[in-house]
Design a protein around this motif. Structure first.
Motif, mmCIF file in Angstrom:
data_model
loop_
_atom_site.group_PDB
_atom_site.id
_atom_site.type_symbol
_atom_site.label_atom_id
_atom_site.label_comp_id
_atom_site.label_asym_id
_atom_site.label_seq_id
_atom_site.Cartn_x
_atom_site.Cartn_y
_atom_site.Cartn_z
ATOM 1 N N ALA A 1 0.836 -1.210 0.000
ATOM 2 C CA ALA A 1 0.000 0.000 0.000
ATOM 3 C C ALA A 1 0.866 1.254 0.000
ATOM 4 O O ALA A 1 0.593 2.223 -0.720
ATOM 5 C CB ALA A 1 -0.934 -0.008 1.205
ATOM 6 N N ALA A 2 1.918 1.239 0.794
ATOM 7 C CA ALA A 2 2.790 2.413 0.887
ATOM 8 C C ALA A 2 3.507 2.686 -0.427
ATOM 9 O O ALA A 2 3.740 3.845 -0.793
ATOM 10 C CB ALA A 2 3.815 2.211 2.005
ATOM 11 N N ALA A 3 3.860 1.629 -1.157
ATOM 12 C CA ALA A 3 4.610 1.808 -2.395
ATOM 13 C C ALA A 3 3.730 2.168 -3.581
ATOM 14 O O ALA A 3 4.239 2.605 -4.625
ATOM 15 C CB ALA A 3 5.375 0.521 -2.720
ATOM 16 N N MET A 4 2.435 2.034 -3.451
ATOM 17 C CA MET A 4 1.540 2.189 -4.591
ATOM 18 C C MET A 4 1.385 3.661 -4.994
ATOM 19 O O MET A 4 1.027 4.506 -4.176
ATOM 20 C CB MET A 4 0.156 1.611 -4.249
ATOM 21 C CG MET A 4 -0.753 1.413 -5.441
ATOM 22 S SD MET A 4 -0.172 0.090 -6.524
ATOM 23 C CE MET A 4 -0.242 -1.328 -5.437
ATOM 24 N N ALA B 1 7.469 2.153 2.659
ATOM 25 C CA ALA B 1 7.313 0.766 2.225
ATOM 26 C C ALA B 1 8.465 -0.096 2.742
ATOM 27 O O ALA B 1 8.257 -1.228 3.206
ATOM 28 C CB ALA B 1 7.239 0.704 0.704
ATOM 29 N N LYS B 2 9.695 0.429 2.672
ATOM 30 C CA LYS B 2 10.857 -0.326 3.152
ATOM 31 C C LYS B 2 10.739 -0.600 4.644
ATOM 32 O O LYS B 2 11.078 -1.706 5.115
ATOM 33 C CB LYS B 2 12.142 0.451 2.852
ATOM 34 C CG LYS B 2 13.402 -0.261 3.326
ATOM 35 C CD LYS B 2 14.657 0.549 2.990
ATOM 36 C CE LYS B 2 15.904 -0.144 3.496
ATOM 37 N NZ LYS B 2 17.142 0.638 3.181
ATOM 38 N N THR B 3 10.242 0.373 5.389
ATOM 39 C CA THR B 3 10.070 0.186 6.832
ATOM 40 C C THR B 3 9.168 -1.005 7.122
ATOM 41 O O THR B 3 9.469 -1.850 7.984
ATOM 42 C CB THR B 3 9.478 1.455 7.465
ATOM 43 O OG1 THR B 3 10.382 2.542 7.284
ATOM 44 C CG2 THR B 3 9.232 1.251 8.960
ATOM 45 N N TYR B 4 8.061 -1.100 6.402
ATOM 46 C CA TYR B 4 7.137 -2.223 6.622
ATOM 47 C C TYR B 4 7.726 -3.538 6.110
ATOM 48 O O TYR B 4 7.512 -4.600 6.718
ATOM 49 C CB TYR B 4 5.795 -1.939 5.946
ATOM 50 C CG TYR B 4 4.946 -0.952 6.718
ATOM 51 C CD1 TYR B 4 4.374 -1.305 7.930
ATOM 52 C CD2 TYR B 4 4.725 0.334 6.237
ATOM 53 C CE1 TYR B 4 3.607 -0.397 8.657
ATOM 54 C CE2 TYR B 4 3.955 1.242 6.945
ATOM 55 C CZ TYR B 4 3.401 0.878 8.152
ATOM 56 O OH TYR B 4 2.639 1.774 8.867
ATOM 57 N N ARG C 1 8.538 -3.806 -7.947
ATOM 58 C CA ARG C 1 9.647 -2.995 -7.439
ATOM 59 C C ARG C 1 10.045 -3.395 -6.021
ATOM 60 O O ARG C 1 11.140 -3.091 -5.565
ATOM 61 C CB ARG C 1 9.272 -1.514 -7.484
ATOM 62 C CG ARG C 1 9.188 -0.947 -8.893
ATOM 63 C CD ARG C 1 9.109 0.567 -8.876
ATOM 64 N NE ARG C 1 8.839 1.103 -10.197
ATOM 65 C CZ ARG C 1 7.722 1.708 -10.544
ATOM 66 N NH1 ARG C 1 6.749 1.875 -9.654
ATOM 67 N NH2 ARG C 1 7.548 2.171 -11.765
ATOM 68 N N LEU C 2 9.145 -4.062 -5.319
ATOM 69 C CA LEU C 2 9.437 -4.528 -3.968
ATOM 70 C C LEU C 2 10.064 -5.919 -3.983
ATOM 71 O O LEU C 2 10.313 -6.506 -2.929
ATOM 72 C CB LEU C 2 8.168 -4.541 -3.121
ATOM 73 C CG LEU C 2 7.541 -3.172 -2.830
ATOM 74 C CD1 LEU C 2 6.219 -3.341 -2.098
ATOM 75 C CD2 LEU C 2 8.491 -2.307 -2.012
#
Length: 615
Positions: A370-373, A427-430, A476-477
């Motif tokens: 969700a954060a990366a979207m 996103a990286k944090t999660y 990308r993740l």
């Protein structure tokens, strides 16, 4: 979406060709798709009145009632990509199916574009009377309403009773009956033969009384505007309903100002690539609030969207479309601004994440996605800003509970939805939190496991562009994503929400409310009981705390306490990240210069009973 009311793009929500049972995509269905209803601040015993709604925020002269100078007579061609899901009012459940249903039939309650802030009695004579314990709802039926040929007789309360009873059966597998009518005393717990429901009483030909097992009169009264309450004559329909599935869909008799052409035996004519709607000879305008100006409406299907939009805008006596062509409006809106109907869509689109499949089973992985979207990029595929506002939770603007959910700002403790363009640091944090949970993720926050995530989207634009954008962003993740594109009916009925299909991500889902209440948005899509093949809980979210909260909130009377309860449920759902909400839709429709189109505040499509032509 599945009306019902699912949010589907320009393609998915309305295909009769495949005989599918999608919801108001209303789809999405959608859509299902919907803006009014009988959600009443009911204290008892009184006559319920509908809750007020704000006027559409982007209303223009086009698409608003224009009774002065309206011409009676004439014919129009309504161009659409796909036909309705069903003609049978016991089965239809998304926007375009509703467009036809509400022009040709009369449910107990309905919407009137001249009074967009509340629902109105239709087949019902007045608003429902609710008992002090909120467990009994009584409705009086209007006298003098008749069925179209070949039935021809006056409608009675028994016809409404039978219409609801048949929808619980195997033969008429209605998509929402257990959700909204399951509290009826004596209602079956599962599908089977058509049986008597003891909680529906008809003491006389013009009175119907509903007895409920729980004090849930508020959502039940709201749902009385759905097509399930359209009367069905048992003696005529029983032979069709005896088959599995029922063949009443091609033999429907009608009660509204219009009807689909039929022969002397009641067989509907056409339906393959055209639907011919004509005046119902048994309709009495003295019993109806609709002006019904037009003499004839012809629906044509299977057209290229750009082509049919151009032909509508440059042609005569034409309407378009079965969905909201926001991308076309973004290109042509300046040139044809006076031929574009505008209205809030009252729905939410989201990217659904399967909460039962590894690694999406991990909450932090879902929050990372969700954060990366880049939700702004997804909106761009639908036309950019004209398509609507970026969503930050699951209750759209204009619906009770939206304000209590902190409106457009969203919930402050949801940083994974804070940046509409995506925030890869968050996103990286999660992802690193998920690593501590045991998910195979490296120290850079990238997934290193060998799991391939199946993503299933719909196979026409703009959904294809949305799906491909979602795929790129998830990859990308570090995730390996396999995208499969299928027709929208197959996406809903065979893939998304079907456990055995093992679909990890559904990028093209969404939902419009079935009636004016947040329960009709959240319960069909996130309650554990909504998990079944072909259902609408695409994320397969099944949290006991959320389920119990919904069960409790469904019994709270309309008013501030109810809206707060459902906003709290919205918060709980958002915290579980079962999907990435990305758009609160704006709805658009197109018309020729000689058409006085009026949009329905319920379907966000053209209202055929108020539209007229200029002669």
């Amino acid at each position: 979406m599945s009306r019902r009311r699912m949010l589907v793009s320009l393609d998915p929500v309305d295909s009769r060709r495949d005989r599918r049972t999608l919801r108001r995509t209303r789809l999405v269905g959608w859509s299902a798709g919907v803006i009014l209803a009988l959600v009443a601040a009911i204290s008892a015993p009184v006559t319920a009145s509908s809750a007020p709604l704000p006027a559409p925020s982007s209303a223009s002269a086009v698409g608003q009632p224009r009774g002065a100078g309206a011409h009676t007579g004439g014919a129009i061609v309504y161009r659409a990509q796909y036909g309705p899901d069903w003609i049978d009012p016991g089965l239809t459940w998304y926007n375009f199916g509703f467009v036809i249903t509400y022009a040709t039939n009369r449910s107990l309650y309905s919407s009137n574009p001249e009074h967009p802030t509340h629902a109105v009695p239709d087949l019902a004579k007045g608003y429902p009377v609710v008992s002090a314990d909120h467990k009994t709802v009584t409705v009086s039926i209007r006298r003098g309403v008749r069925f179209s040929p070949p039935v021809n007789r006056v409608v009675t309360s028994d016809d409404v009773k039978y219409a609801i009873e048949r929808a619980f059966s195997d033969n008429v597998p209605n998509g929402y009956v257990f959700t909204y009518f399951g509290d009826l005393v004596g209602a079956p717990d599962e599908r089977g033969p058509i049986t008597n429901i003891s909680g529906i009483r008809t003491p006389d030909a013009h009175t119907i009384v509903f007895h409920l097992r729980r004090p849930s009169a508020t959502p039940f009264a709201g749902a009385l505007m759905l097509p399930i309450t359209v009367p069905v004559p048992e003696k005529y329909a029983a032979r069709f309903d005896a088959k599995t599935p029922s063949t009443y869909d091609t033999h429907v008799v009608f009660t509204g100002p219009y009807m689909i052409k039929n022969d002397a035996q009641g067989n509907l004519i056409g339906l393959a690539d055209k639907i011919h709607i004509v005046r119902n000879p048994n309709w009495d305008p003295d019993t109806d609030y609709r002006p019904a100006y037009l003499d004839k409406i012809t629906f044509t299907f299977g057209n290229d969207l750009d082509r049919m939009a151009t032909r509508t805008l440059n042609g005569t006596h034409r309407l378009c479309c079965d969905s909201s062509p926001s991308e076309i409006v973004s290109r042509l809106g300046t040139t044809y601004s006076d031929q574009i109907g505008r209205m809030p869509g009252h729905g939410t689109r989201w990217v659904s994440l399967n909460t039962t499949i590894r690694p999406l089973r991990n909450l932090n992985v879902r929050k990372a996605i969700a954060a990366a979207m880049d939700r702004r990029a997804l909106r761009a595929a639908r036309g950019g800003r004209v398509a609507g506002r970026i969503a930050k939770h699951f209750i759209p603007p204009g619906v009770p509970g939206f304000k209590q959910s902190h409106g457009y700002a969203g919930f402050q403790n949801a940083p994974y939805l804070a940046d509409p363009t995506g925030d890869h640091a968050v996103a990286k944090t999660y992802m690193l939190r998920a690593r501590r949970d045991g998910v195979r993720i490296n120290r850079h926050g990238r997934y290193t496991g060998d799991k391939v995530l199946l993503m299933v989207g719909t196979d026409s634009e703009p959904d294809v562009s949305v799906a491909r954008s979602v795929k790129r962003q998830v990859q990308r993740l570090g995730f390996n994503v396999r995208l499969r594109l299928v027709p929208p009916d197959r996406m809903y009925l065979q893939w998304c929400g079907v456990r055995a299909a093992k679909v990890a991500i559904c990028p093209n889902v969404g939902w419009f409310f079935d009636y004016f209440d947040p329960q009709s948005l959240l319960q069909p899509t996130f309650h554990g009981d909504a998990i079944f093949d072909g259902g609408n809980n695409w994320s397969l979210l099944d949290k006991a705390g959320i389920n119990h909260a919904m069960d409790h909130a469904s019994q709270v009377p309309a008013g501030p306490a109810r809206w707060r309860a459902w906003a709290d449920i919205n918060h709980k759902i958002t915290k579980q990240a079962p999907g990435v909400p990305w758009l609160w839709d704006a709805a658009y429709q197109l018309e020729s210069g000689d058409v006085r189109g009026v949009m329905s505040p319920y379907t966000s499509r053209w209202d055929l009973s108020f539209t007229s032509v200029v002669e």
